[in-house]
Motif scaffolding. Sequence first.
Motif, PDB file in Angstrom:
ATOM      1  N   LEU A   1      36.581  53.988 -41.642  1.00  0.00           N
ATOM      2  CA  LEU A   1      37.016  53.291 -42.743  1.00  0.00           C
ATOM      3  C   LEU A   1      38.532  53.214 -42.822  1.00  0.00           C
ATOM      4  O   LEU A   1      39.435  52.429 -42.937  1.00  0.00           O
ATOM      5  CB  LEU A   1      36.501  53.601 -44.074  1.00  0.00           C
ATOM      6  N   LEU A   2      39.295  54.568 -42.806  1.00  0.00           N
ATOM      7  CA  LEU A   2      40.529  54.943 -42.643  1.00  0.00           C
ATOM      8  C   LEU A   2      41.333  54.199 -41.541  1.00  0.00           C
ATOM      9  O   LEU A   2      42.332  53.944 -41.619  1.00  0.00           O
ATOM     10  CB  LEU A   2      40.824  56.468 -42.929  1.00  0.00           C
ATOM     11  N   ALA A   3      40.374  54.356 -40.418  1.00  0.00           N
ATOM     12  CA  ALA A   3      41.138  53.441 -39.098  1.00  0.00           C
ATOM     13  C   ALA A   3      41.269  52.020 -39.403  1.00  0.00           C
ATOM     14  O   ALA A   3      42.466  51.286 -38.918  1.00  0.00           O
ATOM     15  CB  ALA A   3      40.479  53.784 -37.973  1.00  0.00           C
ATOM     16  N   VAL A   4      40.359  51.555 -40.083  1.00  0.00           N
ATOM     17  CA  VAL A   4      40.419  49.997 -40.400  1.00  0.00           C
ATOM     18  C   VAL A   4      41.412  49.714 -41.324  1.00  0.00           C
ATOM     19  O   VAL A   4      42.080  48.685 -41.320  1.00  0.00           O
ATOM     20  CB  VAL A   4      38.962  49.342 -40.919  1.00  0.00           C
ATOM     21  N   LEU A   5      41.736  50.566 -42.335  1.00  0.00           N
ATOM     22  CA  LEU A   5      42.755  50.638 -43.240  1.00  0.00           C
ATOM     23  C   LEU A   5      43.999  50.553 -42.593  1.00  0.00           C
ATOM     24  O   LEU A   5      44.957  49.645 -42.914  1.00  0.00           O
ATOM     25  CB  LEU A   5      42.657  51.750 -44.464  1.00  0.00           C
TER      26      LEU A   5
ATOM     27  N   GLN B   1      59.883  54.607 -42.953  1.00  0.00           N
ATOM     28  CA  GLN B   1      59.049  54.140 -43.806  1.00  0.00           C
ATOM     29  C   GLN B   1      57.764  53.762 -43.197  1.00  0.00           C
ATOM     30  O   GLN B   1      56.509  53.675 -44.136  1.00  0.00           O
ATOM     31  CB  GLN B   1      59.869  52.860 -44.239  1.00  0.00           C
ATOM     32  N   MET B   2      57.378  53.586 -42.259  1.00  0.00           N
ATOM     33  CA  MET B   2      55.861  53.295 -41.830  1.00  0.00           C
ATOM     34  C   MET B   2      55.178  54.623 -41.723  1.00  0.00           C
ATOM     35  O   MET B   2      53.987  54.451 -42.368  1.00  0.00           O
ATOM     36  CB  MET B   2      56.098  53.111 -40.034  1.00  0.00           C
TER      37      MET B   2
ATOM     38  N   ALA C   1      50.733  57.231 -47.659  1.00  0.00           N
ATOM     39  CA  ALA C   1      50.634  56.818 -49.098  1.00  0.00           C
ATOM     40  C   ALA C   1      49.373  56.016 -49.025  1.00  0.00           C
ATOM     41  O   ALA C   1      48.405  56.231 -49.960  1.00  0.00           O
ATOM     42  CB  ALA C   1      51.861  55.738 -49.483  1.00  0.00           C
ATOM     43  N   ALA C   2      49.069  55.086 -48.049  1.00  0.00           N
ATOM     44  CA  ALA C   2      47.801  54.639 -48.190  1.00  0.00           C
ATOM     45  C   ALA C   2      46.681  55.374 -48.044  1.00  0.00           C
ATOM     46  O   ALA C   2      45.511  55.469 -48.501  1.00  0.00           O
ATOM     47  CB  ALA C   2      47.822  53.432 -46.723  1.00  0.00           C
ATOM     48  N   LEU C   3      46.624  56.505 -46.958  1.00  0.00           N
ATOM     49  CA  LEU C   3      45.734  57.658 -47.084  1.00  0.00           C
ATOM     50  C   LEU C   3      45.410  58.362 -48.011  1.00  0.00           C
ATOM     51  O   LEU C   3      44.210  58.827 -48.489  1.00  0.00           O
ATOM     52  CB  LEU C   3      46.093  58.523 -45.688  1.00  0.00           C
TER      53      LEU C   3
ATOM     54  N   ALA D   1      43.591  56.178 -50.533  1.00  0.00           N
ATOM     55  CA  ALA D   1      42.251  55.797 -50.255  1.00  0.00           C
ATOM     56  C   ALA D   1      41.276  57.073 -50.233  1.00  0.00           C
ATOM     57  O   ALA D   1      40.065  56.973 -50.628  1.00  0.00           O
ATOM     58  CB  ALA D   1      42.200  55.316 -48.538  1.00  0.00           C
ATOM     59  N   THR D   2      42.008  58.505 -50.336  1.00  0.00           N
ATOM     60  CA  THR D   2      41.038  59.480 -50.338  1.00  0.00           C
ATOM     61  C   THR D   2      40.850  60.336 -51.678  1.00  0.00           C
ATOM     62  O   THR D   2      40.411  61.169 -51.764  1.00  0.00           O
ATOM     63  CB  THR D   2      41.514  60.602 -49.252  1.00  0.00           C
ATOM     64  N   THR D   3      41.865  59.827 -52.713  1.00  0.00           N
ATOM     65  CA  THR D   3      41.771  60.615 -54.074  1.00  0.00           C
ATOM     66  C   THR D   3      41.103  59.815 -54.815  1.00  0.00           C
ATOM     67  O   THR D   3      40.801  58.522 -54.658  1.00  0.00           O
ATOM     68  CB  THR D   3      43.010  60.849 -54.410  1.00  0.00           C
TER      69      THR D   3
END
Length: 127
Positions: free
Chosen positions: A94-98, A113-114, A120-122, A125-127
């Motif tokens: 799911l994180l790879a799809v994100l 910034q990338m 930030a996305a990871l 998504a995981t908290t």
Amino acid sequence: MIAAATSTFRKGLAGIGGLSGLPRELSAGLVASLSALTNCFAFGALIFSGPLHIFLAQGIAASLLTCTAAAFVIALTSRFPIAIAARTAAIWALLAVLMASLAPAMSSLPPPQMLALAYAALFTATT
């Protein structure tokens, strides 16, 4: 039936110098950690592919760090004294799809910034 077989197996190991106590625990921990390490390398590479391939080293390092921290916290706080913790494969996919869905937004960003957006996305998504 299983308990009797296990008891017989343990008696057989004890008779031929089988491991007991600390060496047995350390060897079980080593085997479990090797499995967790290979998973961290593989899933870190999976998540940091595509436009994030330039940050593969940072992705694998972050994966190893989070796996170590999670295992340490679970070992210290678990009520089950022989608990071994590792990440499951479902969340990594799911994180790879994100990360793949963020690829169009990342294409125009400068590299620092990338990486910040990916972290930030990871984190979100995981908290």
